[in-house]
Design an enzyme around this catalytic site. Sequence first.
Site, PDB file in Angstrom:
ATOM      1  N   LEU A 102       0.838  -1.206   0.000  1.00  0.00           N
ATOM      2  CA  LEU A 102       0.000   0.000   0.000  1.00  0.00           C
ATOM      3  C   LEU A 102       0.870   1.253   0.000  1.00  0.00           C
ATOM      4  O   LEU A 102       0.377   2.356  -0.141  1.00  0.00           O
ATOM      5  CB  LEU A 102      -0.912  -0.020   1.226  1.00  0.00           C
ATOM      6  N   ASP A 152       0.882  -9.824  -5.490  1.00  0.00           N
ATOM      7  CA  ASP A 152       2.188  -9.209  -5.226  1.00  0.00           C
ATOM      8  C   ASP A 152       2.186  -7.757  -5.720  1.00  0.00           C
ATOM      9  O   ASP A 152       3.157  -7.266  -6.302  1.00  0.00           O
ATOM     10  CB  ASP A 152       3.331 -10.005  -5.850  1.00  0.00           C
TER      11      ASP A 152
END
Lengths: 319, 430
Positions: B64, B306
């Site tokens: 993030l 991923d």
Amino acid sequence: MLNPQLNRNGELVHLLSIDGLPREVLLKILDTAAPFTEVAEREVKKIPLLRGKSVFNLFFEPSTRTRTTFEIAAKRLSADVINLNVGASSQSKGETLLDTVDNLSAMQADMFVVRHASSGAPYLIAQHLSATGRAHIHVINAGDGRHAHPTQGLLDMYTIRHYKRDFTRLTVAIVGDILHSRVARSQIDALTILGVPEIRMIAPPTLLPAEVGKLGVRVFHDMRLGLRDADVVMMLRLQNERMQGALLPSPQEYFKTYGLTPEKLALARPDAIVMHPGPMNRGVEIDSAVADGPRAVILPQVTFGIAVRMAVMSMLAGA
Amino acid sequence: MKIRIRNGRLVDPASGTDAVRDVFIAAGRIAAIGAPPDAFHANRVIDAAGLVVCPGLIDLSARLREPGYEYRATLESEMEAAVAGGVTTLACPPDTDPPLDEPGLVEMLKYRARNLNRARVCPLGALTTGLSGKRLTEMAELTEAGCVGFSQAGTPVVDTAVLRSAMQYAAGFGYAVWLQPEDSFLAGKGVAHDGEVASRLGLAGIPVVAETIALFTLLQLARETGVRLHVMRLSSAAGVAMLRAAREGGLAVSADVSINHLHLSEADIGYFDPHARLGPPLRAASDREALRAAAADGTIDAICSDHTPVDDDAKQLPFGEAEPGATGLELLLPLTLKWGEELGLPLARSLARITTEPARILGLEAGRMEPGAAADLCLFDPLAERTVSRAGLVSQGKNTPFLGAHLKAVVRMTLVGGNPVYEAGRSDQG
């Protein structure tokens, strides 16, 4: 995947790698180079093919020899040459590669001659120019990382053709640090495309790339076996930083096992030629008796290099 | 709010159900499936005809980029991307700046994520402070703050004595340890699989033994310490074979693979495409085939995105200098389904790799369609197609080797805790 080096008509627009070039294009470069060797013998060593064009030598990695030969080639074609040693300026100030290219493009460059420490950098530049509507600017790879040094590969082919005429009956041995060598990759590509039936690589396993057999070559760890009946022996430079450490124990042992001596050269054909891209490490990869001997064509390589670079530049400018 | 989802094709990987059934939601949970519960009056009826209704996706790895890399992506942008991709729960690795090695950082992340009211975030704490591989983090404190396991992300612990004691310590508390097998000496400065393509392009190679030697170490230490080991991002056929043997030998170990490695190989580097610069590297076609088979037979439990948003400045560089990673939250569903379809798997089995299986690895109740379960749901059109484009991606990261690919399966709605957090067409990010 489109080959970024050729336009729709199959003409050369960039020279990024020999890999992927058709045989006819390679032969055309060699044929175009032939008359240019005579320009150097004229009283006025200049022809006007690139008059009014700006050639930027964009060197992100230090080089004297290659930069100089490109400069001479461009000047003999009457181009304006601007030399930029970028490693020492913009990049150290944090400017990105593509920012540098954009700035120089704004100065109306017609051709970039690029040397860079990272494999693929000239591709990035060519793709960027094309994506931003400046496909008319040509890129010549003057050596990128371990990937390619196409004009070196071409001048080597010119040299071989000059001395041996026919590629299709030759046994060519490439000796030395193939793993880290952009020269070796371009040589292998060119020899393969031109139909050389036997390409040999002579090196210790630590200096060979992975799955080297898939490149279509025969591998020898024993130099004496690899040189047997070779028509052409192409030596590679061993970089100082590789001479002692985990890849090789010492320059002395390297010279003993992979250095080209008159005694080892005697195993090749009696008319075999010896080539080296320079700069040479005498006593490390090559004995002075060979380097200065009658079989060495190392200085003609340099002379032919200018003609070949003139040929590439004139063909790109005409595309 | 009470919601009725009608006429949808309900696919529940946990039970194997694949049939048209209505779903009734009340108080954030699934109240009933099939027939409505007594006295159920829906506030909203969603017509899901032609759509698949399945558990919300659970992604075992999504970066993030907060804290520290907000110029690459923000929590806001990536949480929007998650729900646009049908992802309702995601694990985020600790390689932020600073790394997630202090409870305060984890609490802040959880708090910020909760306020955004999008997907559920499961942080992975750093196994060692600063991911340095030297000193253990306060794992108990970090777990209390919300960490679901401990990881080094892409930075291996070089010192095997530290690795062993970290595993021993974690095992004592029953904490899971998530590690990517890579020997840092053998990987060295490598940027691509040490194979034919790297040899041809002159790229420094990362040999398969960099994975297998590290994997051997991880498996041996897991056996000895009894730690719950999750192996992240397998990349090679040899690694798959080792994992399979370890599981057959009775070792309880789980593993995941990224969507990129299921579909791509070293050949996709093409002419130095920096989008194909990934960690671990894309390997040979034979490795990809082994990964695809292992994900089908269950040797590899889960498929993850991923997700790694990288800004253009860090990607528009020569291959070896480009930052590794690809954006993926919005591609997890279509690329998993593409893999399943190519292998002829039933939809429920493909979806298990991105729902029930990752839920099990995370130790969550999520990922199942049954009365009482949280109403974390994904509604997607399995036949609709879209072309992956920069403009079409919600994520701030536009870096993916799949740009230009035509992919089936488009998410129409995502619900988290019974709350529609994404609706295609309604969202201004669509």
